[in-house]
Scaffold this active site. Structure first.
Site, PDB file in Angstrom:
ATOM      1  N   HIS A   1       2.646  30.889   6.960  1.00  0.00           N
ATOM      2  CA  HIS A   1       2.924  29.642   7.931  1.00  0.00           C
ATOM      3  C   HIS A   1       1.874  28.795   7.780  1.00  0.00           C
ATOM      4  O   HIS A   1       0.729  29.009   8.218  1.00  0.00           O
ATOM      5  CB  HIS A   1       3.339  30.260   9.129  1.00  0.00           C
ATOM      6  CG  HIS A   1       3.384  29.192  10.297  1.00  0.00           C
ATOM      7  ND1 HIS A   1       4.597  28.520  10.363  1.00  0.00           N
ATOM      8  CD2 HIS A   1       2.453  28.333  11.163  1.00  0.00           C
ATOM      9  CE1 HIS A   1       4.550  27.283  11.006  1.00  0.00           C
ATOM     10  NE2 HIS A   1       3.089  27.520  11.615  1.00  0.00           N
TER      11      HIS A   1
ATOM     12  N   SER B   1       4.967  30.158  20.194  1.00  0.00           N
ATOM     13  CA  SER B   1       6.059  29.713  19.575  1.00  0.00           C
ATOM     14  C   SER B   1       6.179  29.871  17.916  1.00  0.00           C
ATOM     15  O   SER B   1       6.978  30.177  17.686  1.00  0.00           O
ATOM     16  CB  SER B   1       5.805  27.995  19.646  1.00  0.00           C
ATOM     17  OG  SER B   1       7.058  27.301  19.014  1.00  0.00           O
TER      18      SER B   1
ATOM     19  N   LYS C   1       8.660  33.471  16.211  1.00  0.00           N
ATOM     20  CA  LYS C   1       9.576  33.311  15.052  1.00  0.00           C
ATOM     21  C   LYS C   1       9.202  34.006  13.832  1.00  0.00           C
ATOM     22  O   LYS C   1       9.825  34.814  13.070  1.00  0.00           O
ATOM     23  CB  LYS C   1       9.803  31.701  14.672  1.00  0.00           C
ATOM     24  CG  LYS C   1      10.397  30.891  15.789  1.00  0.00           C
ATOM     25  CD  LYS C   1      10.673  29.649  15.251  1.00  0.00           C
ATOM     26  CE  LYS C   1       9.293  28.594  15.104  1.00  0.00           C
ATOM     27  NZ  LYS C   1       8.628  28.184  16.257  1.00  0.00           N
TER      28      LYS C   1
END
Length: 446
Positions: free
Chosen positions: A98, A200, A204
């Protein structure tokens, strides 16, 4: 009524907590007990806690912060609001990456197939761009035929088979509480709160079910976190969240003071990614791709994998083409080309001493490469191609960069964003500027 008193009420009396008590506890600098925090997330997701109340709570977090255990509970509660995927049936390690986002950041495109070459599965659930930060799905959708929406069955089949990597849209069932809270933070001035950013992102990523995760946390004028100390705090918080949830997690702090690579946009970033997969491309893009691949494969149990060789000998390119074809794209098709271009040239001889990433990202957005609202379309051919980067010499009249758009009326606003965004200095006084600093500055582990 205190939180403890609310918690002790009989179940028949209705909700076990009051939102105002949770807000006050955080507003006054206290730690919210786990049951109350889990209730707050659940009650907001189902609509019992109002937007106004959750906005007040988010502002209290922004001002007062959260303890490590509170952030863990918040993240876990957001995961629990939806489905959680599992890849254990694949029979091979899964590892994801990410990035916190930047200008010209196309690393996912060459990275996923490169890591898959070595037998690890790469489930890369990605998003679309908003504002100056580009979206991975937008870039890939510039490839004719390619589709982002896959069923879970299609995704698993692609990971289990010879491809081994998938880049696709995340389903709506992952952490729906985060989707609702993120939209609220965006309009209430609470986006920058590190506990809320970390929960946040990680809610995910953990819900995706990967075994391991590498975080590319950017700092600099083109990054979400401009200050390296704040970026480091965010990285540490996310590494802790991943570790606490049983996901092997590391982070790299990477420089985003100048655009990454020489292409900013969608189709042009795909072209640059293909150059990397062919063993070429800009040095900074290759450097970061290799660094992240090594980190991911180390977590997958292959610390000695020769990822650079896989770029140079064609294996990564073969895997890229297979990945694109698996999602109905044509990797050999021509990419969209712009209708209009505008070249900006150097006004003097010298050395490029500065190219601030943020204004270039805003300019690309104004050219049509990005969107102001989630429902806006993007222009695949729009963007900026840099002819030079900081540290490189130029002569008067030499191209510095080229703007591309489908409508030449967009050039004026893009050029306005670039006023003062770059600088050319004397060659003699900047003789050492050609020495480029490493793009990876720090590695953070649990």
């Amino acid at each position: 009524m205190t939180l403890r008193q609310a918690q002790d009420r009989p179940q028949g009396a209705g909700e076990p907590f009051d939102a105002i008590d949770v807000i006050r506890a955080k507003r006054d600098g206290g730690a919210v007990p786990e049951p109350a925090l889990r209730w707050m997330v659940d009650a907001y997701t189902r609509g019992y806690v109002s937007d106004a109340q959750m906005a007040s709570f988010a502002m209290a977090v922004f001002q007062r912060g959260m303890q490590r255990d509170e952030i863990r509970v918040l993240t876990d509660a957001m995961i629990a609001s939806g489905e959680r995927m599992s890849f254990t049936a694949l029979g091979k390690p899964t590892v994801d990456k990410h990035s916190t986002g930047g200008v010209g950041d196309k690393i996912t495109l060459p990275l996923a197939p490169l890591v898959a070459v070595f037998g690890a599965a790469v489930p890369q659930l990605s998003g679309r761009g908003l504002g100056h930060t580009g979206g991975t799905l937008d870039k890939l959708e510039s490839i004719p035929g390619w589709r982002a929406a896959l069923t879970n069955e299609e995704m698993f089949a692609q990971l289990q088979g010879e491809v081994g990597a998938v880049i696709c849209a995340a389903g709506s069932g992952l952490a729906p509480a985060d989707k609702k809270l993120y939209a609220l933070r965006d309009v209430t001035g609470t986006v920058e709160a590190i506990p809320l950013i970390a929960s946040s992102i990680m809610s995910k990523k953990i819900a995706e079910g990967t075994d391991a995760l590498v975080l590319d946390v950017k700092f600099g004028n083109g990054a979400f976190m401009q200050d390296i100390d704040r970026a480091r705090d965010l990285a540490r918080t996310m590494v802790e969240l991943g570790t606490d949830s049983g996901v092997s997690t590391t982070a790299l702090l990477t420089d985003m003071n100048a655009p990454l690579g020489r292409a900013i946009g969608n189709a042009n970033e795909v072209r640059e990614s293909v150059e990397i997969l062919a063993g070429g491309g800009p040095a900074d893009v290759r450097e970061l791709t290799v660094a992240l691949a090594r980190e991911m494969l180390a977590l997958a149990g292959q610390p000695d994998a020769d990822v650079a060789a896989a770029l140079d000998d064609g294996r990564a390119m073969d895997r890229w083409k297979a990945m694109i074809r698996a999602q109905d794209g044509d990797p050999d098709a021509a990419l969209p080309a712009p209708r209009e271009t505008h070249v900006v040239t150097a006004e003097r001889d010298g050395v490029v001493t500065r190219m601030d990433a943020l204004p270039f990202g805003i300019a690309a957005w104004r050219l049509g490469a990005g969107r102001a609202r989630a429902e806006d379309p993007v222009v695949f051919a729009a963007g900026i191609d840099l002819a030079v980067k900081p540290g490189e010499s130029v002569t008067a009249g030499q191209p510095l960069f080229t703007l591309s758009a489908d409508d030449d009326a967009r050039f004026a606003r893009a050029l306005a964003a670039l006023e003062g965004a770059y600088e050319i200095g004397d060659r003699d006084s900047h003789a050492g500027d050609g020495i480029r600093l490493p793009i990876v500055r720090e590695r953070i582990t649990a």
